[in-house]
Design a protein around this motif. Structure first.
Motif, short mmCIF file in Angstrom:
data_model
loop_
_atom_site.label_atom_id
_atom_site.label_comp_id
_atom_site.label_asym_id
_atom_site.label_seq_id
_atom_site.Cartn_x
_atom_site.Cartn_y
_atom_site.Cartn_z
N LEU A 26 30.09 44.86 43.92
CA LEU A 26 28.68 45.21 44.09
C LEU A 26 27.94 45.25 42.76
O LEU A 26 26.86 44.62 42.63
CB LEU A 26 28.54 46.55 44.83
N PRO A 27 28.44 45.94 41.72
CA PRO A 27 27.76 45.86 40.42
C PRO A 27 27.69 44.43 39.88
O PRO A 27 26.68 44.04 39.27
CB PRO A 27 28.61 46.75 39.50
N PHE A 28 28.74 43.65 40.13
CA PHE A 28 28.74 42.26 39.68
C PHE A 28 27.66 41.45 40.37
O PHE A 28 26.89 40.72 39.72
CB PHE A 28 30.12 41.64 39.94
N LEU A 29 27.55 41.58 41.69
CA LEU A 29 26.55 40.81 42.42
C LEU A 29 25.13 41.22 42.03
O LEU A 29 24.24 40.36 41.88
CB LEU A 29 26.76 40.99 43.92
N LEU A 30 24.89 42.52 41.86
CA LEU A 30 23.56 42.97 41.45
C LEU A 30 23.22 42.48 40.05
O LEU A 30 22.08 42.06 39.80
CB LEU A 30 23.51 44.50 41.51
N SER A 31 24.19 42.53 39.14
CA SER A 31 23.94 42.03 37.78
C SER A 31 23.68 40.53 37.79
O SER A 31 22.81 40.04 37.06
CB SER A 31 25.15 42.35 36.88
N ILE A 32 24.44 39.80 38.60
CA ILE A 32 24.23 38.35 38.70
C ILE A 32 22.83 38.05 39.22
O ILE A 32 22.14 37.14 38.72
CB ILE A 32 25.29 37.72 39.62
N LEU A 33 22.40 38.80 40.21
CA LEU A 33 21.06 38.58 40.77
C LEU A 33 19.99 38.83 39.73
O LEU A 33 19.07 38.00 39.54
CB LEU A 33 20.85 39.50 41.97
N GLY A 212 35.82 45.15 25.22
CA GLY A 212 34.56 44.48 25.52
C GLY A 212 34.30 43.27 24.65
O GLY A 212 33.31 42.55 24.88
N ALA A 213 35.16 43.02 23.64
CA ALA A 213 34.96 41.84 22.79
C ALA A 213 35.17 40.55 23.58
O ALA A 213 34.51 39.54 23.31
CB ALA A 213 35.92 41.89 21.60
N ALA A 214 36.08 40.58 24.55
CA ALA A 214 36.37 39.36 25.32
C ALA A 214 35.16 38.86 26.11
O ALA A 214 34.76 37.70 25.97
CB ALA A 214 37.56 39.59 26.24
N PRO A 215 34.51 39.70 26.95
CA PRO A 215 33.33 39.22 27.64
C PRO A 215 32.18 38.88 26.70
O PRO A 215 31.36 38.00 27.01
CB PRO A 215 32.95 40.38 28.58
N THR A 216 32.10 39.55 25.53
CA THR A 216 31.05 39.20 24.56
C THR A 216 31.23 37.79 24.06
O THR A 216 30.27 37.01 23.94
CB THR A 216 31.08 40.19 23.38
N ILE A 217 32.47 37.42 23.75
CA ILE A 217 32.76 36.05 23.29
C ILE A 217 32.43 35.03 24.36
O ILE A 217 31.86 33.97 24.09
CB ILE A 217 34.24 35.94 22.86
N VAL A 218 32.75 35.35 25.61
CA VAL A 218 32.44 34.44 26.71
C VAL A 218 30.93 34.27 26.85
O VAL A 218 30.42 33.15 27.02
CB VAL A 218 33.05 34.96 28.03
N TRP A 219 30.19 35.40 26.76
CA TRP A 219 28.72 35.35 26.89
C TRP A 219 28.11 34.49 25.77
O TRP A 219 27.29 33.60 26.03
CB TRP A 219 28.18 36.77 26.83
N LEU A 220 28.50 34.75 24.52
CA LEU A 220 27.94 34.00 23.40
C LEU A 220 28.44 32.56 23.38
O LEU A 220 27.79 31.69 22.80
CB LEU A 220 28.30 34.69 22.08
N PRO A 230 25.72 29.13 33.02
CA PRO A 230 25.74 30.01 34.20
C PRO A 230 27.14 30.49 34.58
O PRO A 230 27.32 31.66 34.94
CB PRO A 230 25.13 29.13 35.30
N LEU A 231 28.13 29.60 34.48
CA LEU A 231 29.51 30.01 34.79
C LEU A 231 30.04 31.00 33.76
O LEU A 231 30.69 32.00 34.12
CB LEU A 231 30.41 28.78 34.85
N LEU A 232 29.75 30.74 32.49
CA LEU A 232 30.20 31.65 31.44
C LEU A 232 29.51 33.01 31.55
O LEU A 232 30.13 34.05 31.33
CB LEU A 232 29.95 31.03 30.07
N ALA A 233 28.22 32.98 31.88
CA ALA A 233 27.48 34.24 32.02
C ALA A 233 28.05 35.06 33.18
O ALA A 233 28.25 36.28 33.05
CB ALA A 233 26.00 33.96 32.26
N ALA A 234 28.33 34.39 34.30
CA ALA A 234 28.90 35.10 35.45
C ALA A 234 30.28 35.66 35.09
O ALA A 234 30.61 36.81 35.44
CB ALA A 234 29.01 34.15 36.64
N ILE A 237 29.86 38.73 32.79
CA ILE A 237 29.36 39.91 33.52
C ILE A 237 30.48 40.54 34.34
O ILE A 237 30.64 41.76 34.36
CB ILE A 237 28.17 39.52 34.41
N TRP A 238 31.27 39.71 35.02
CA TRP A 238 32.38 40.27 35.82
C TRP A 238 33.41 40.95 34.93
O TRP A 238 33.93 42.01 35.27
CB TRP A 238 33.06 39.18 36.63
N LEU A 239 33.70 40.35 33.76
CA LEU A 239 34.65 40.98 32.84
C LEU A 239 34.12 42.31 32.34
O LEU A 239 34.89 43.28 32.21
CB LEU A 239 34.92 40.04 31.66
#
Length: 290
Positions: A26-33, A212-220, A230-234, A237-239
């Motif tokens: 649920l937090p993942f889907l709301l954040s994605i939206l 939290g460094a892992a999802p930060t690297i994916v985001w950047l 879009p795939l990396l952002a999703a 966010i899930w991580l």
């Protein structure tokens, strides 16, 4: 150290429970939206604005165009502007995930841990939804101010590693410790636990902040290719949501165990005081007899 490790192991096992995994959706889907709409409408205009105001229209910042070419890394300049845009948006993305996790996932983790492992611990509900929102928001504002003030120090290698860890550790400690105690502790107990266990809680915050460094690297990493962004952002966010849920579990197990010991010690002190008081009264009554 042992309570930290015990709480870590219990949190890790609970994270693998299907109910805890379901809490991430649920937090993942709301954040994605939220971020899907925000990035669809705002990312490209932000990149164009940075290009126009800080690179094309600014001779000093124009060095960012010439230096990579001089070093034979001409393709790097196409990544710099998207990377800066994503770096600027990173704290807001984290805040979004944190708020959604705090609103929907952490109360459920508190119930899960409390019912399964601390069923005899009385619910005194010293926290509230308003207090949770205020704690998260105020801590995030302080975090952002410190983030900006310490940016020059990031040019020094040791500080570039240590400052983010300390800042993330502090933010995580402030938000999750409150959430962990909100349902079970009263206000006085919350203040006492947060004061007595300040440093162990900060250690948990620093360790989970490092996670939290892992999802930060994916985001950047989305700056390398806006096509797959879009795939990396999703994924990032899930991580983040997954890390936040695990963090909530770790804080929950540690804080409730600390609260249980605190109440046991307080109860023992009350019994001791009553016993000592009874003995004093008995002695006074004996000495008052002729």
């Amino acid at each position: 150290m042992r309570p930290l490790l015990v709480a870590f192991g219990r949190a890790l096992l609970s994270q693998l429970h299907y109910r805890m995994l379901m809490l991430t959706f649920l937090p993942f889907l709301l954040s994605i939206l939220v971020w899907g709409l925000a990035l669809w409408w705002g990312l490209q205009p932000m990149i164009d604005w940075l290009q126009k105001n800080y690179f094309t229209g600014n001779d000093g910042m124009g060095l960012a165009n010439y230096i990579p070419a001089w070093l034979g890394l001409g393709a790097l300049k196409t990544v710099i502007i998207p990377w800066l845009a994503l770096w600027a948006l990173l704290p807001l993305m984290i805040l979004t995930a944190l708020l959604f996790v705090g609103a929907f996932a952490l109360p459920a983790t508190a119930r899960h841990v409390g019912r399964r492992h601390f069923p005899d611990l009385e619910l005194r509900k010293g926290g509230s939804l308003l207090g949770s929102v205020w704690t998260s928001f105020s801590a995030f504002i302080i975090f952002c101010v410190l983030w900006l003030l310490t940016l020059p120090l990031w040019l020094i290698p040791p500080f570039a590693f240590l400052i983010p860890l300390v800042l993330w550790g502090w933010l995580t400690y402030r938000v999750f410790a409150y959430e962990a105690l909100a349902a079970h502790a009263d206000k006085d107990e919350m203040r006492a636990i947060l004061k007595i266990h300040r440093w162990p809680l900060l250690v948990i915050g620093v360790i989970t902040g490092a996670l939290g460094a892992a999802p930060t690297i994916v985001w950047l990493g989305g700056a390398l290719s806006l096509v797959i962004f879009p795939l990396l952002a999703a994924g990032s966010i899930w991580l983040y949501v997954l890390v936040f849920v695990f963090t909530g579990l770790w804080f929950e197990y540690y804080c409730l165990a600390a609260l249980e010991k605190y109440r046991a010690a307080a109860q023992a002190a009350i019994i001791m005081a009553k016993r000592d008081g009874g003995q004093v009264i008995h002695q006074l009554s004996d000495t008052s007899q002729p």
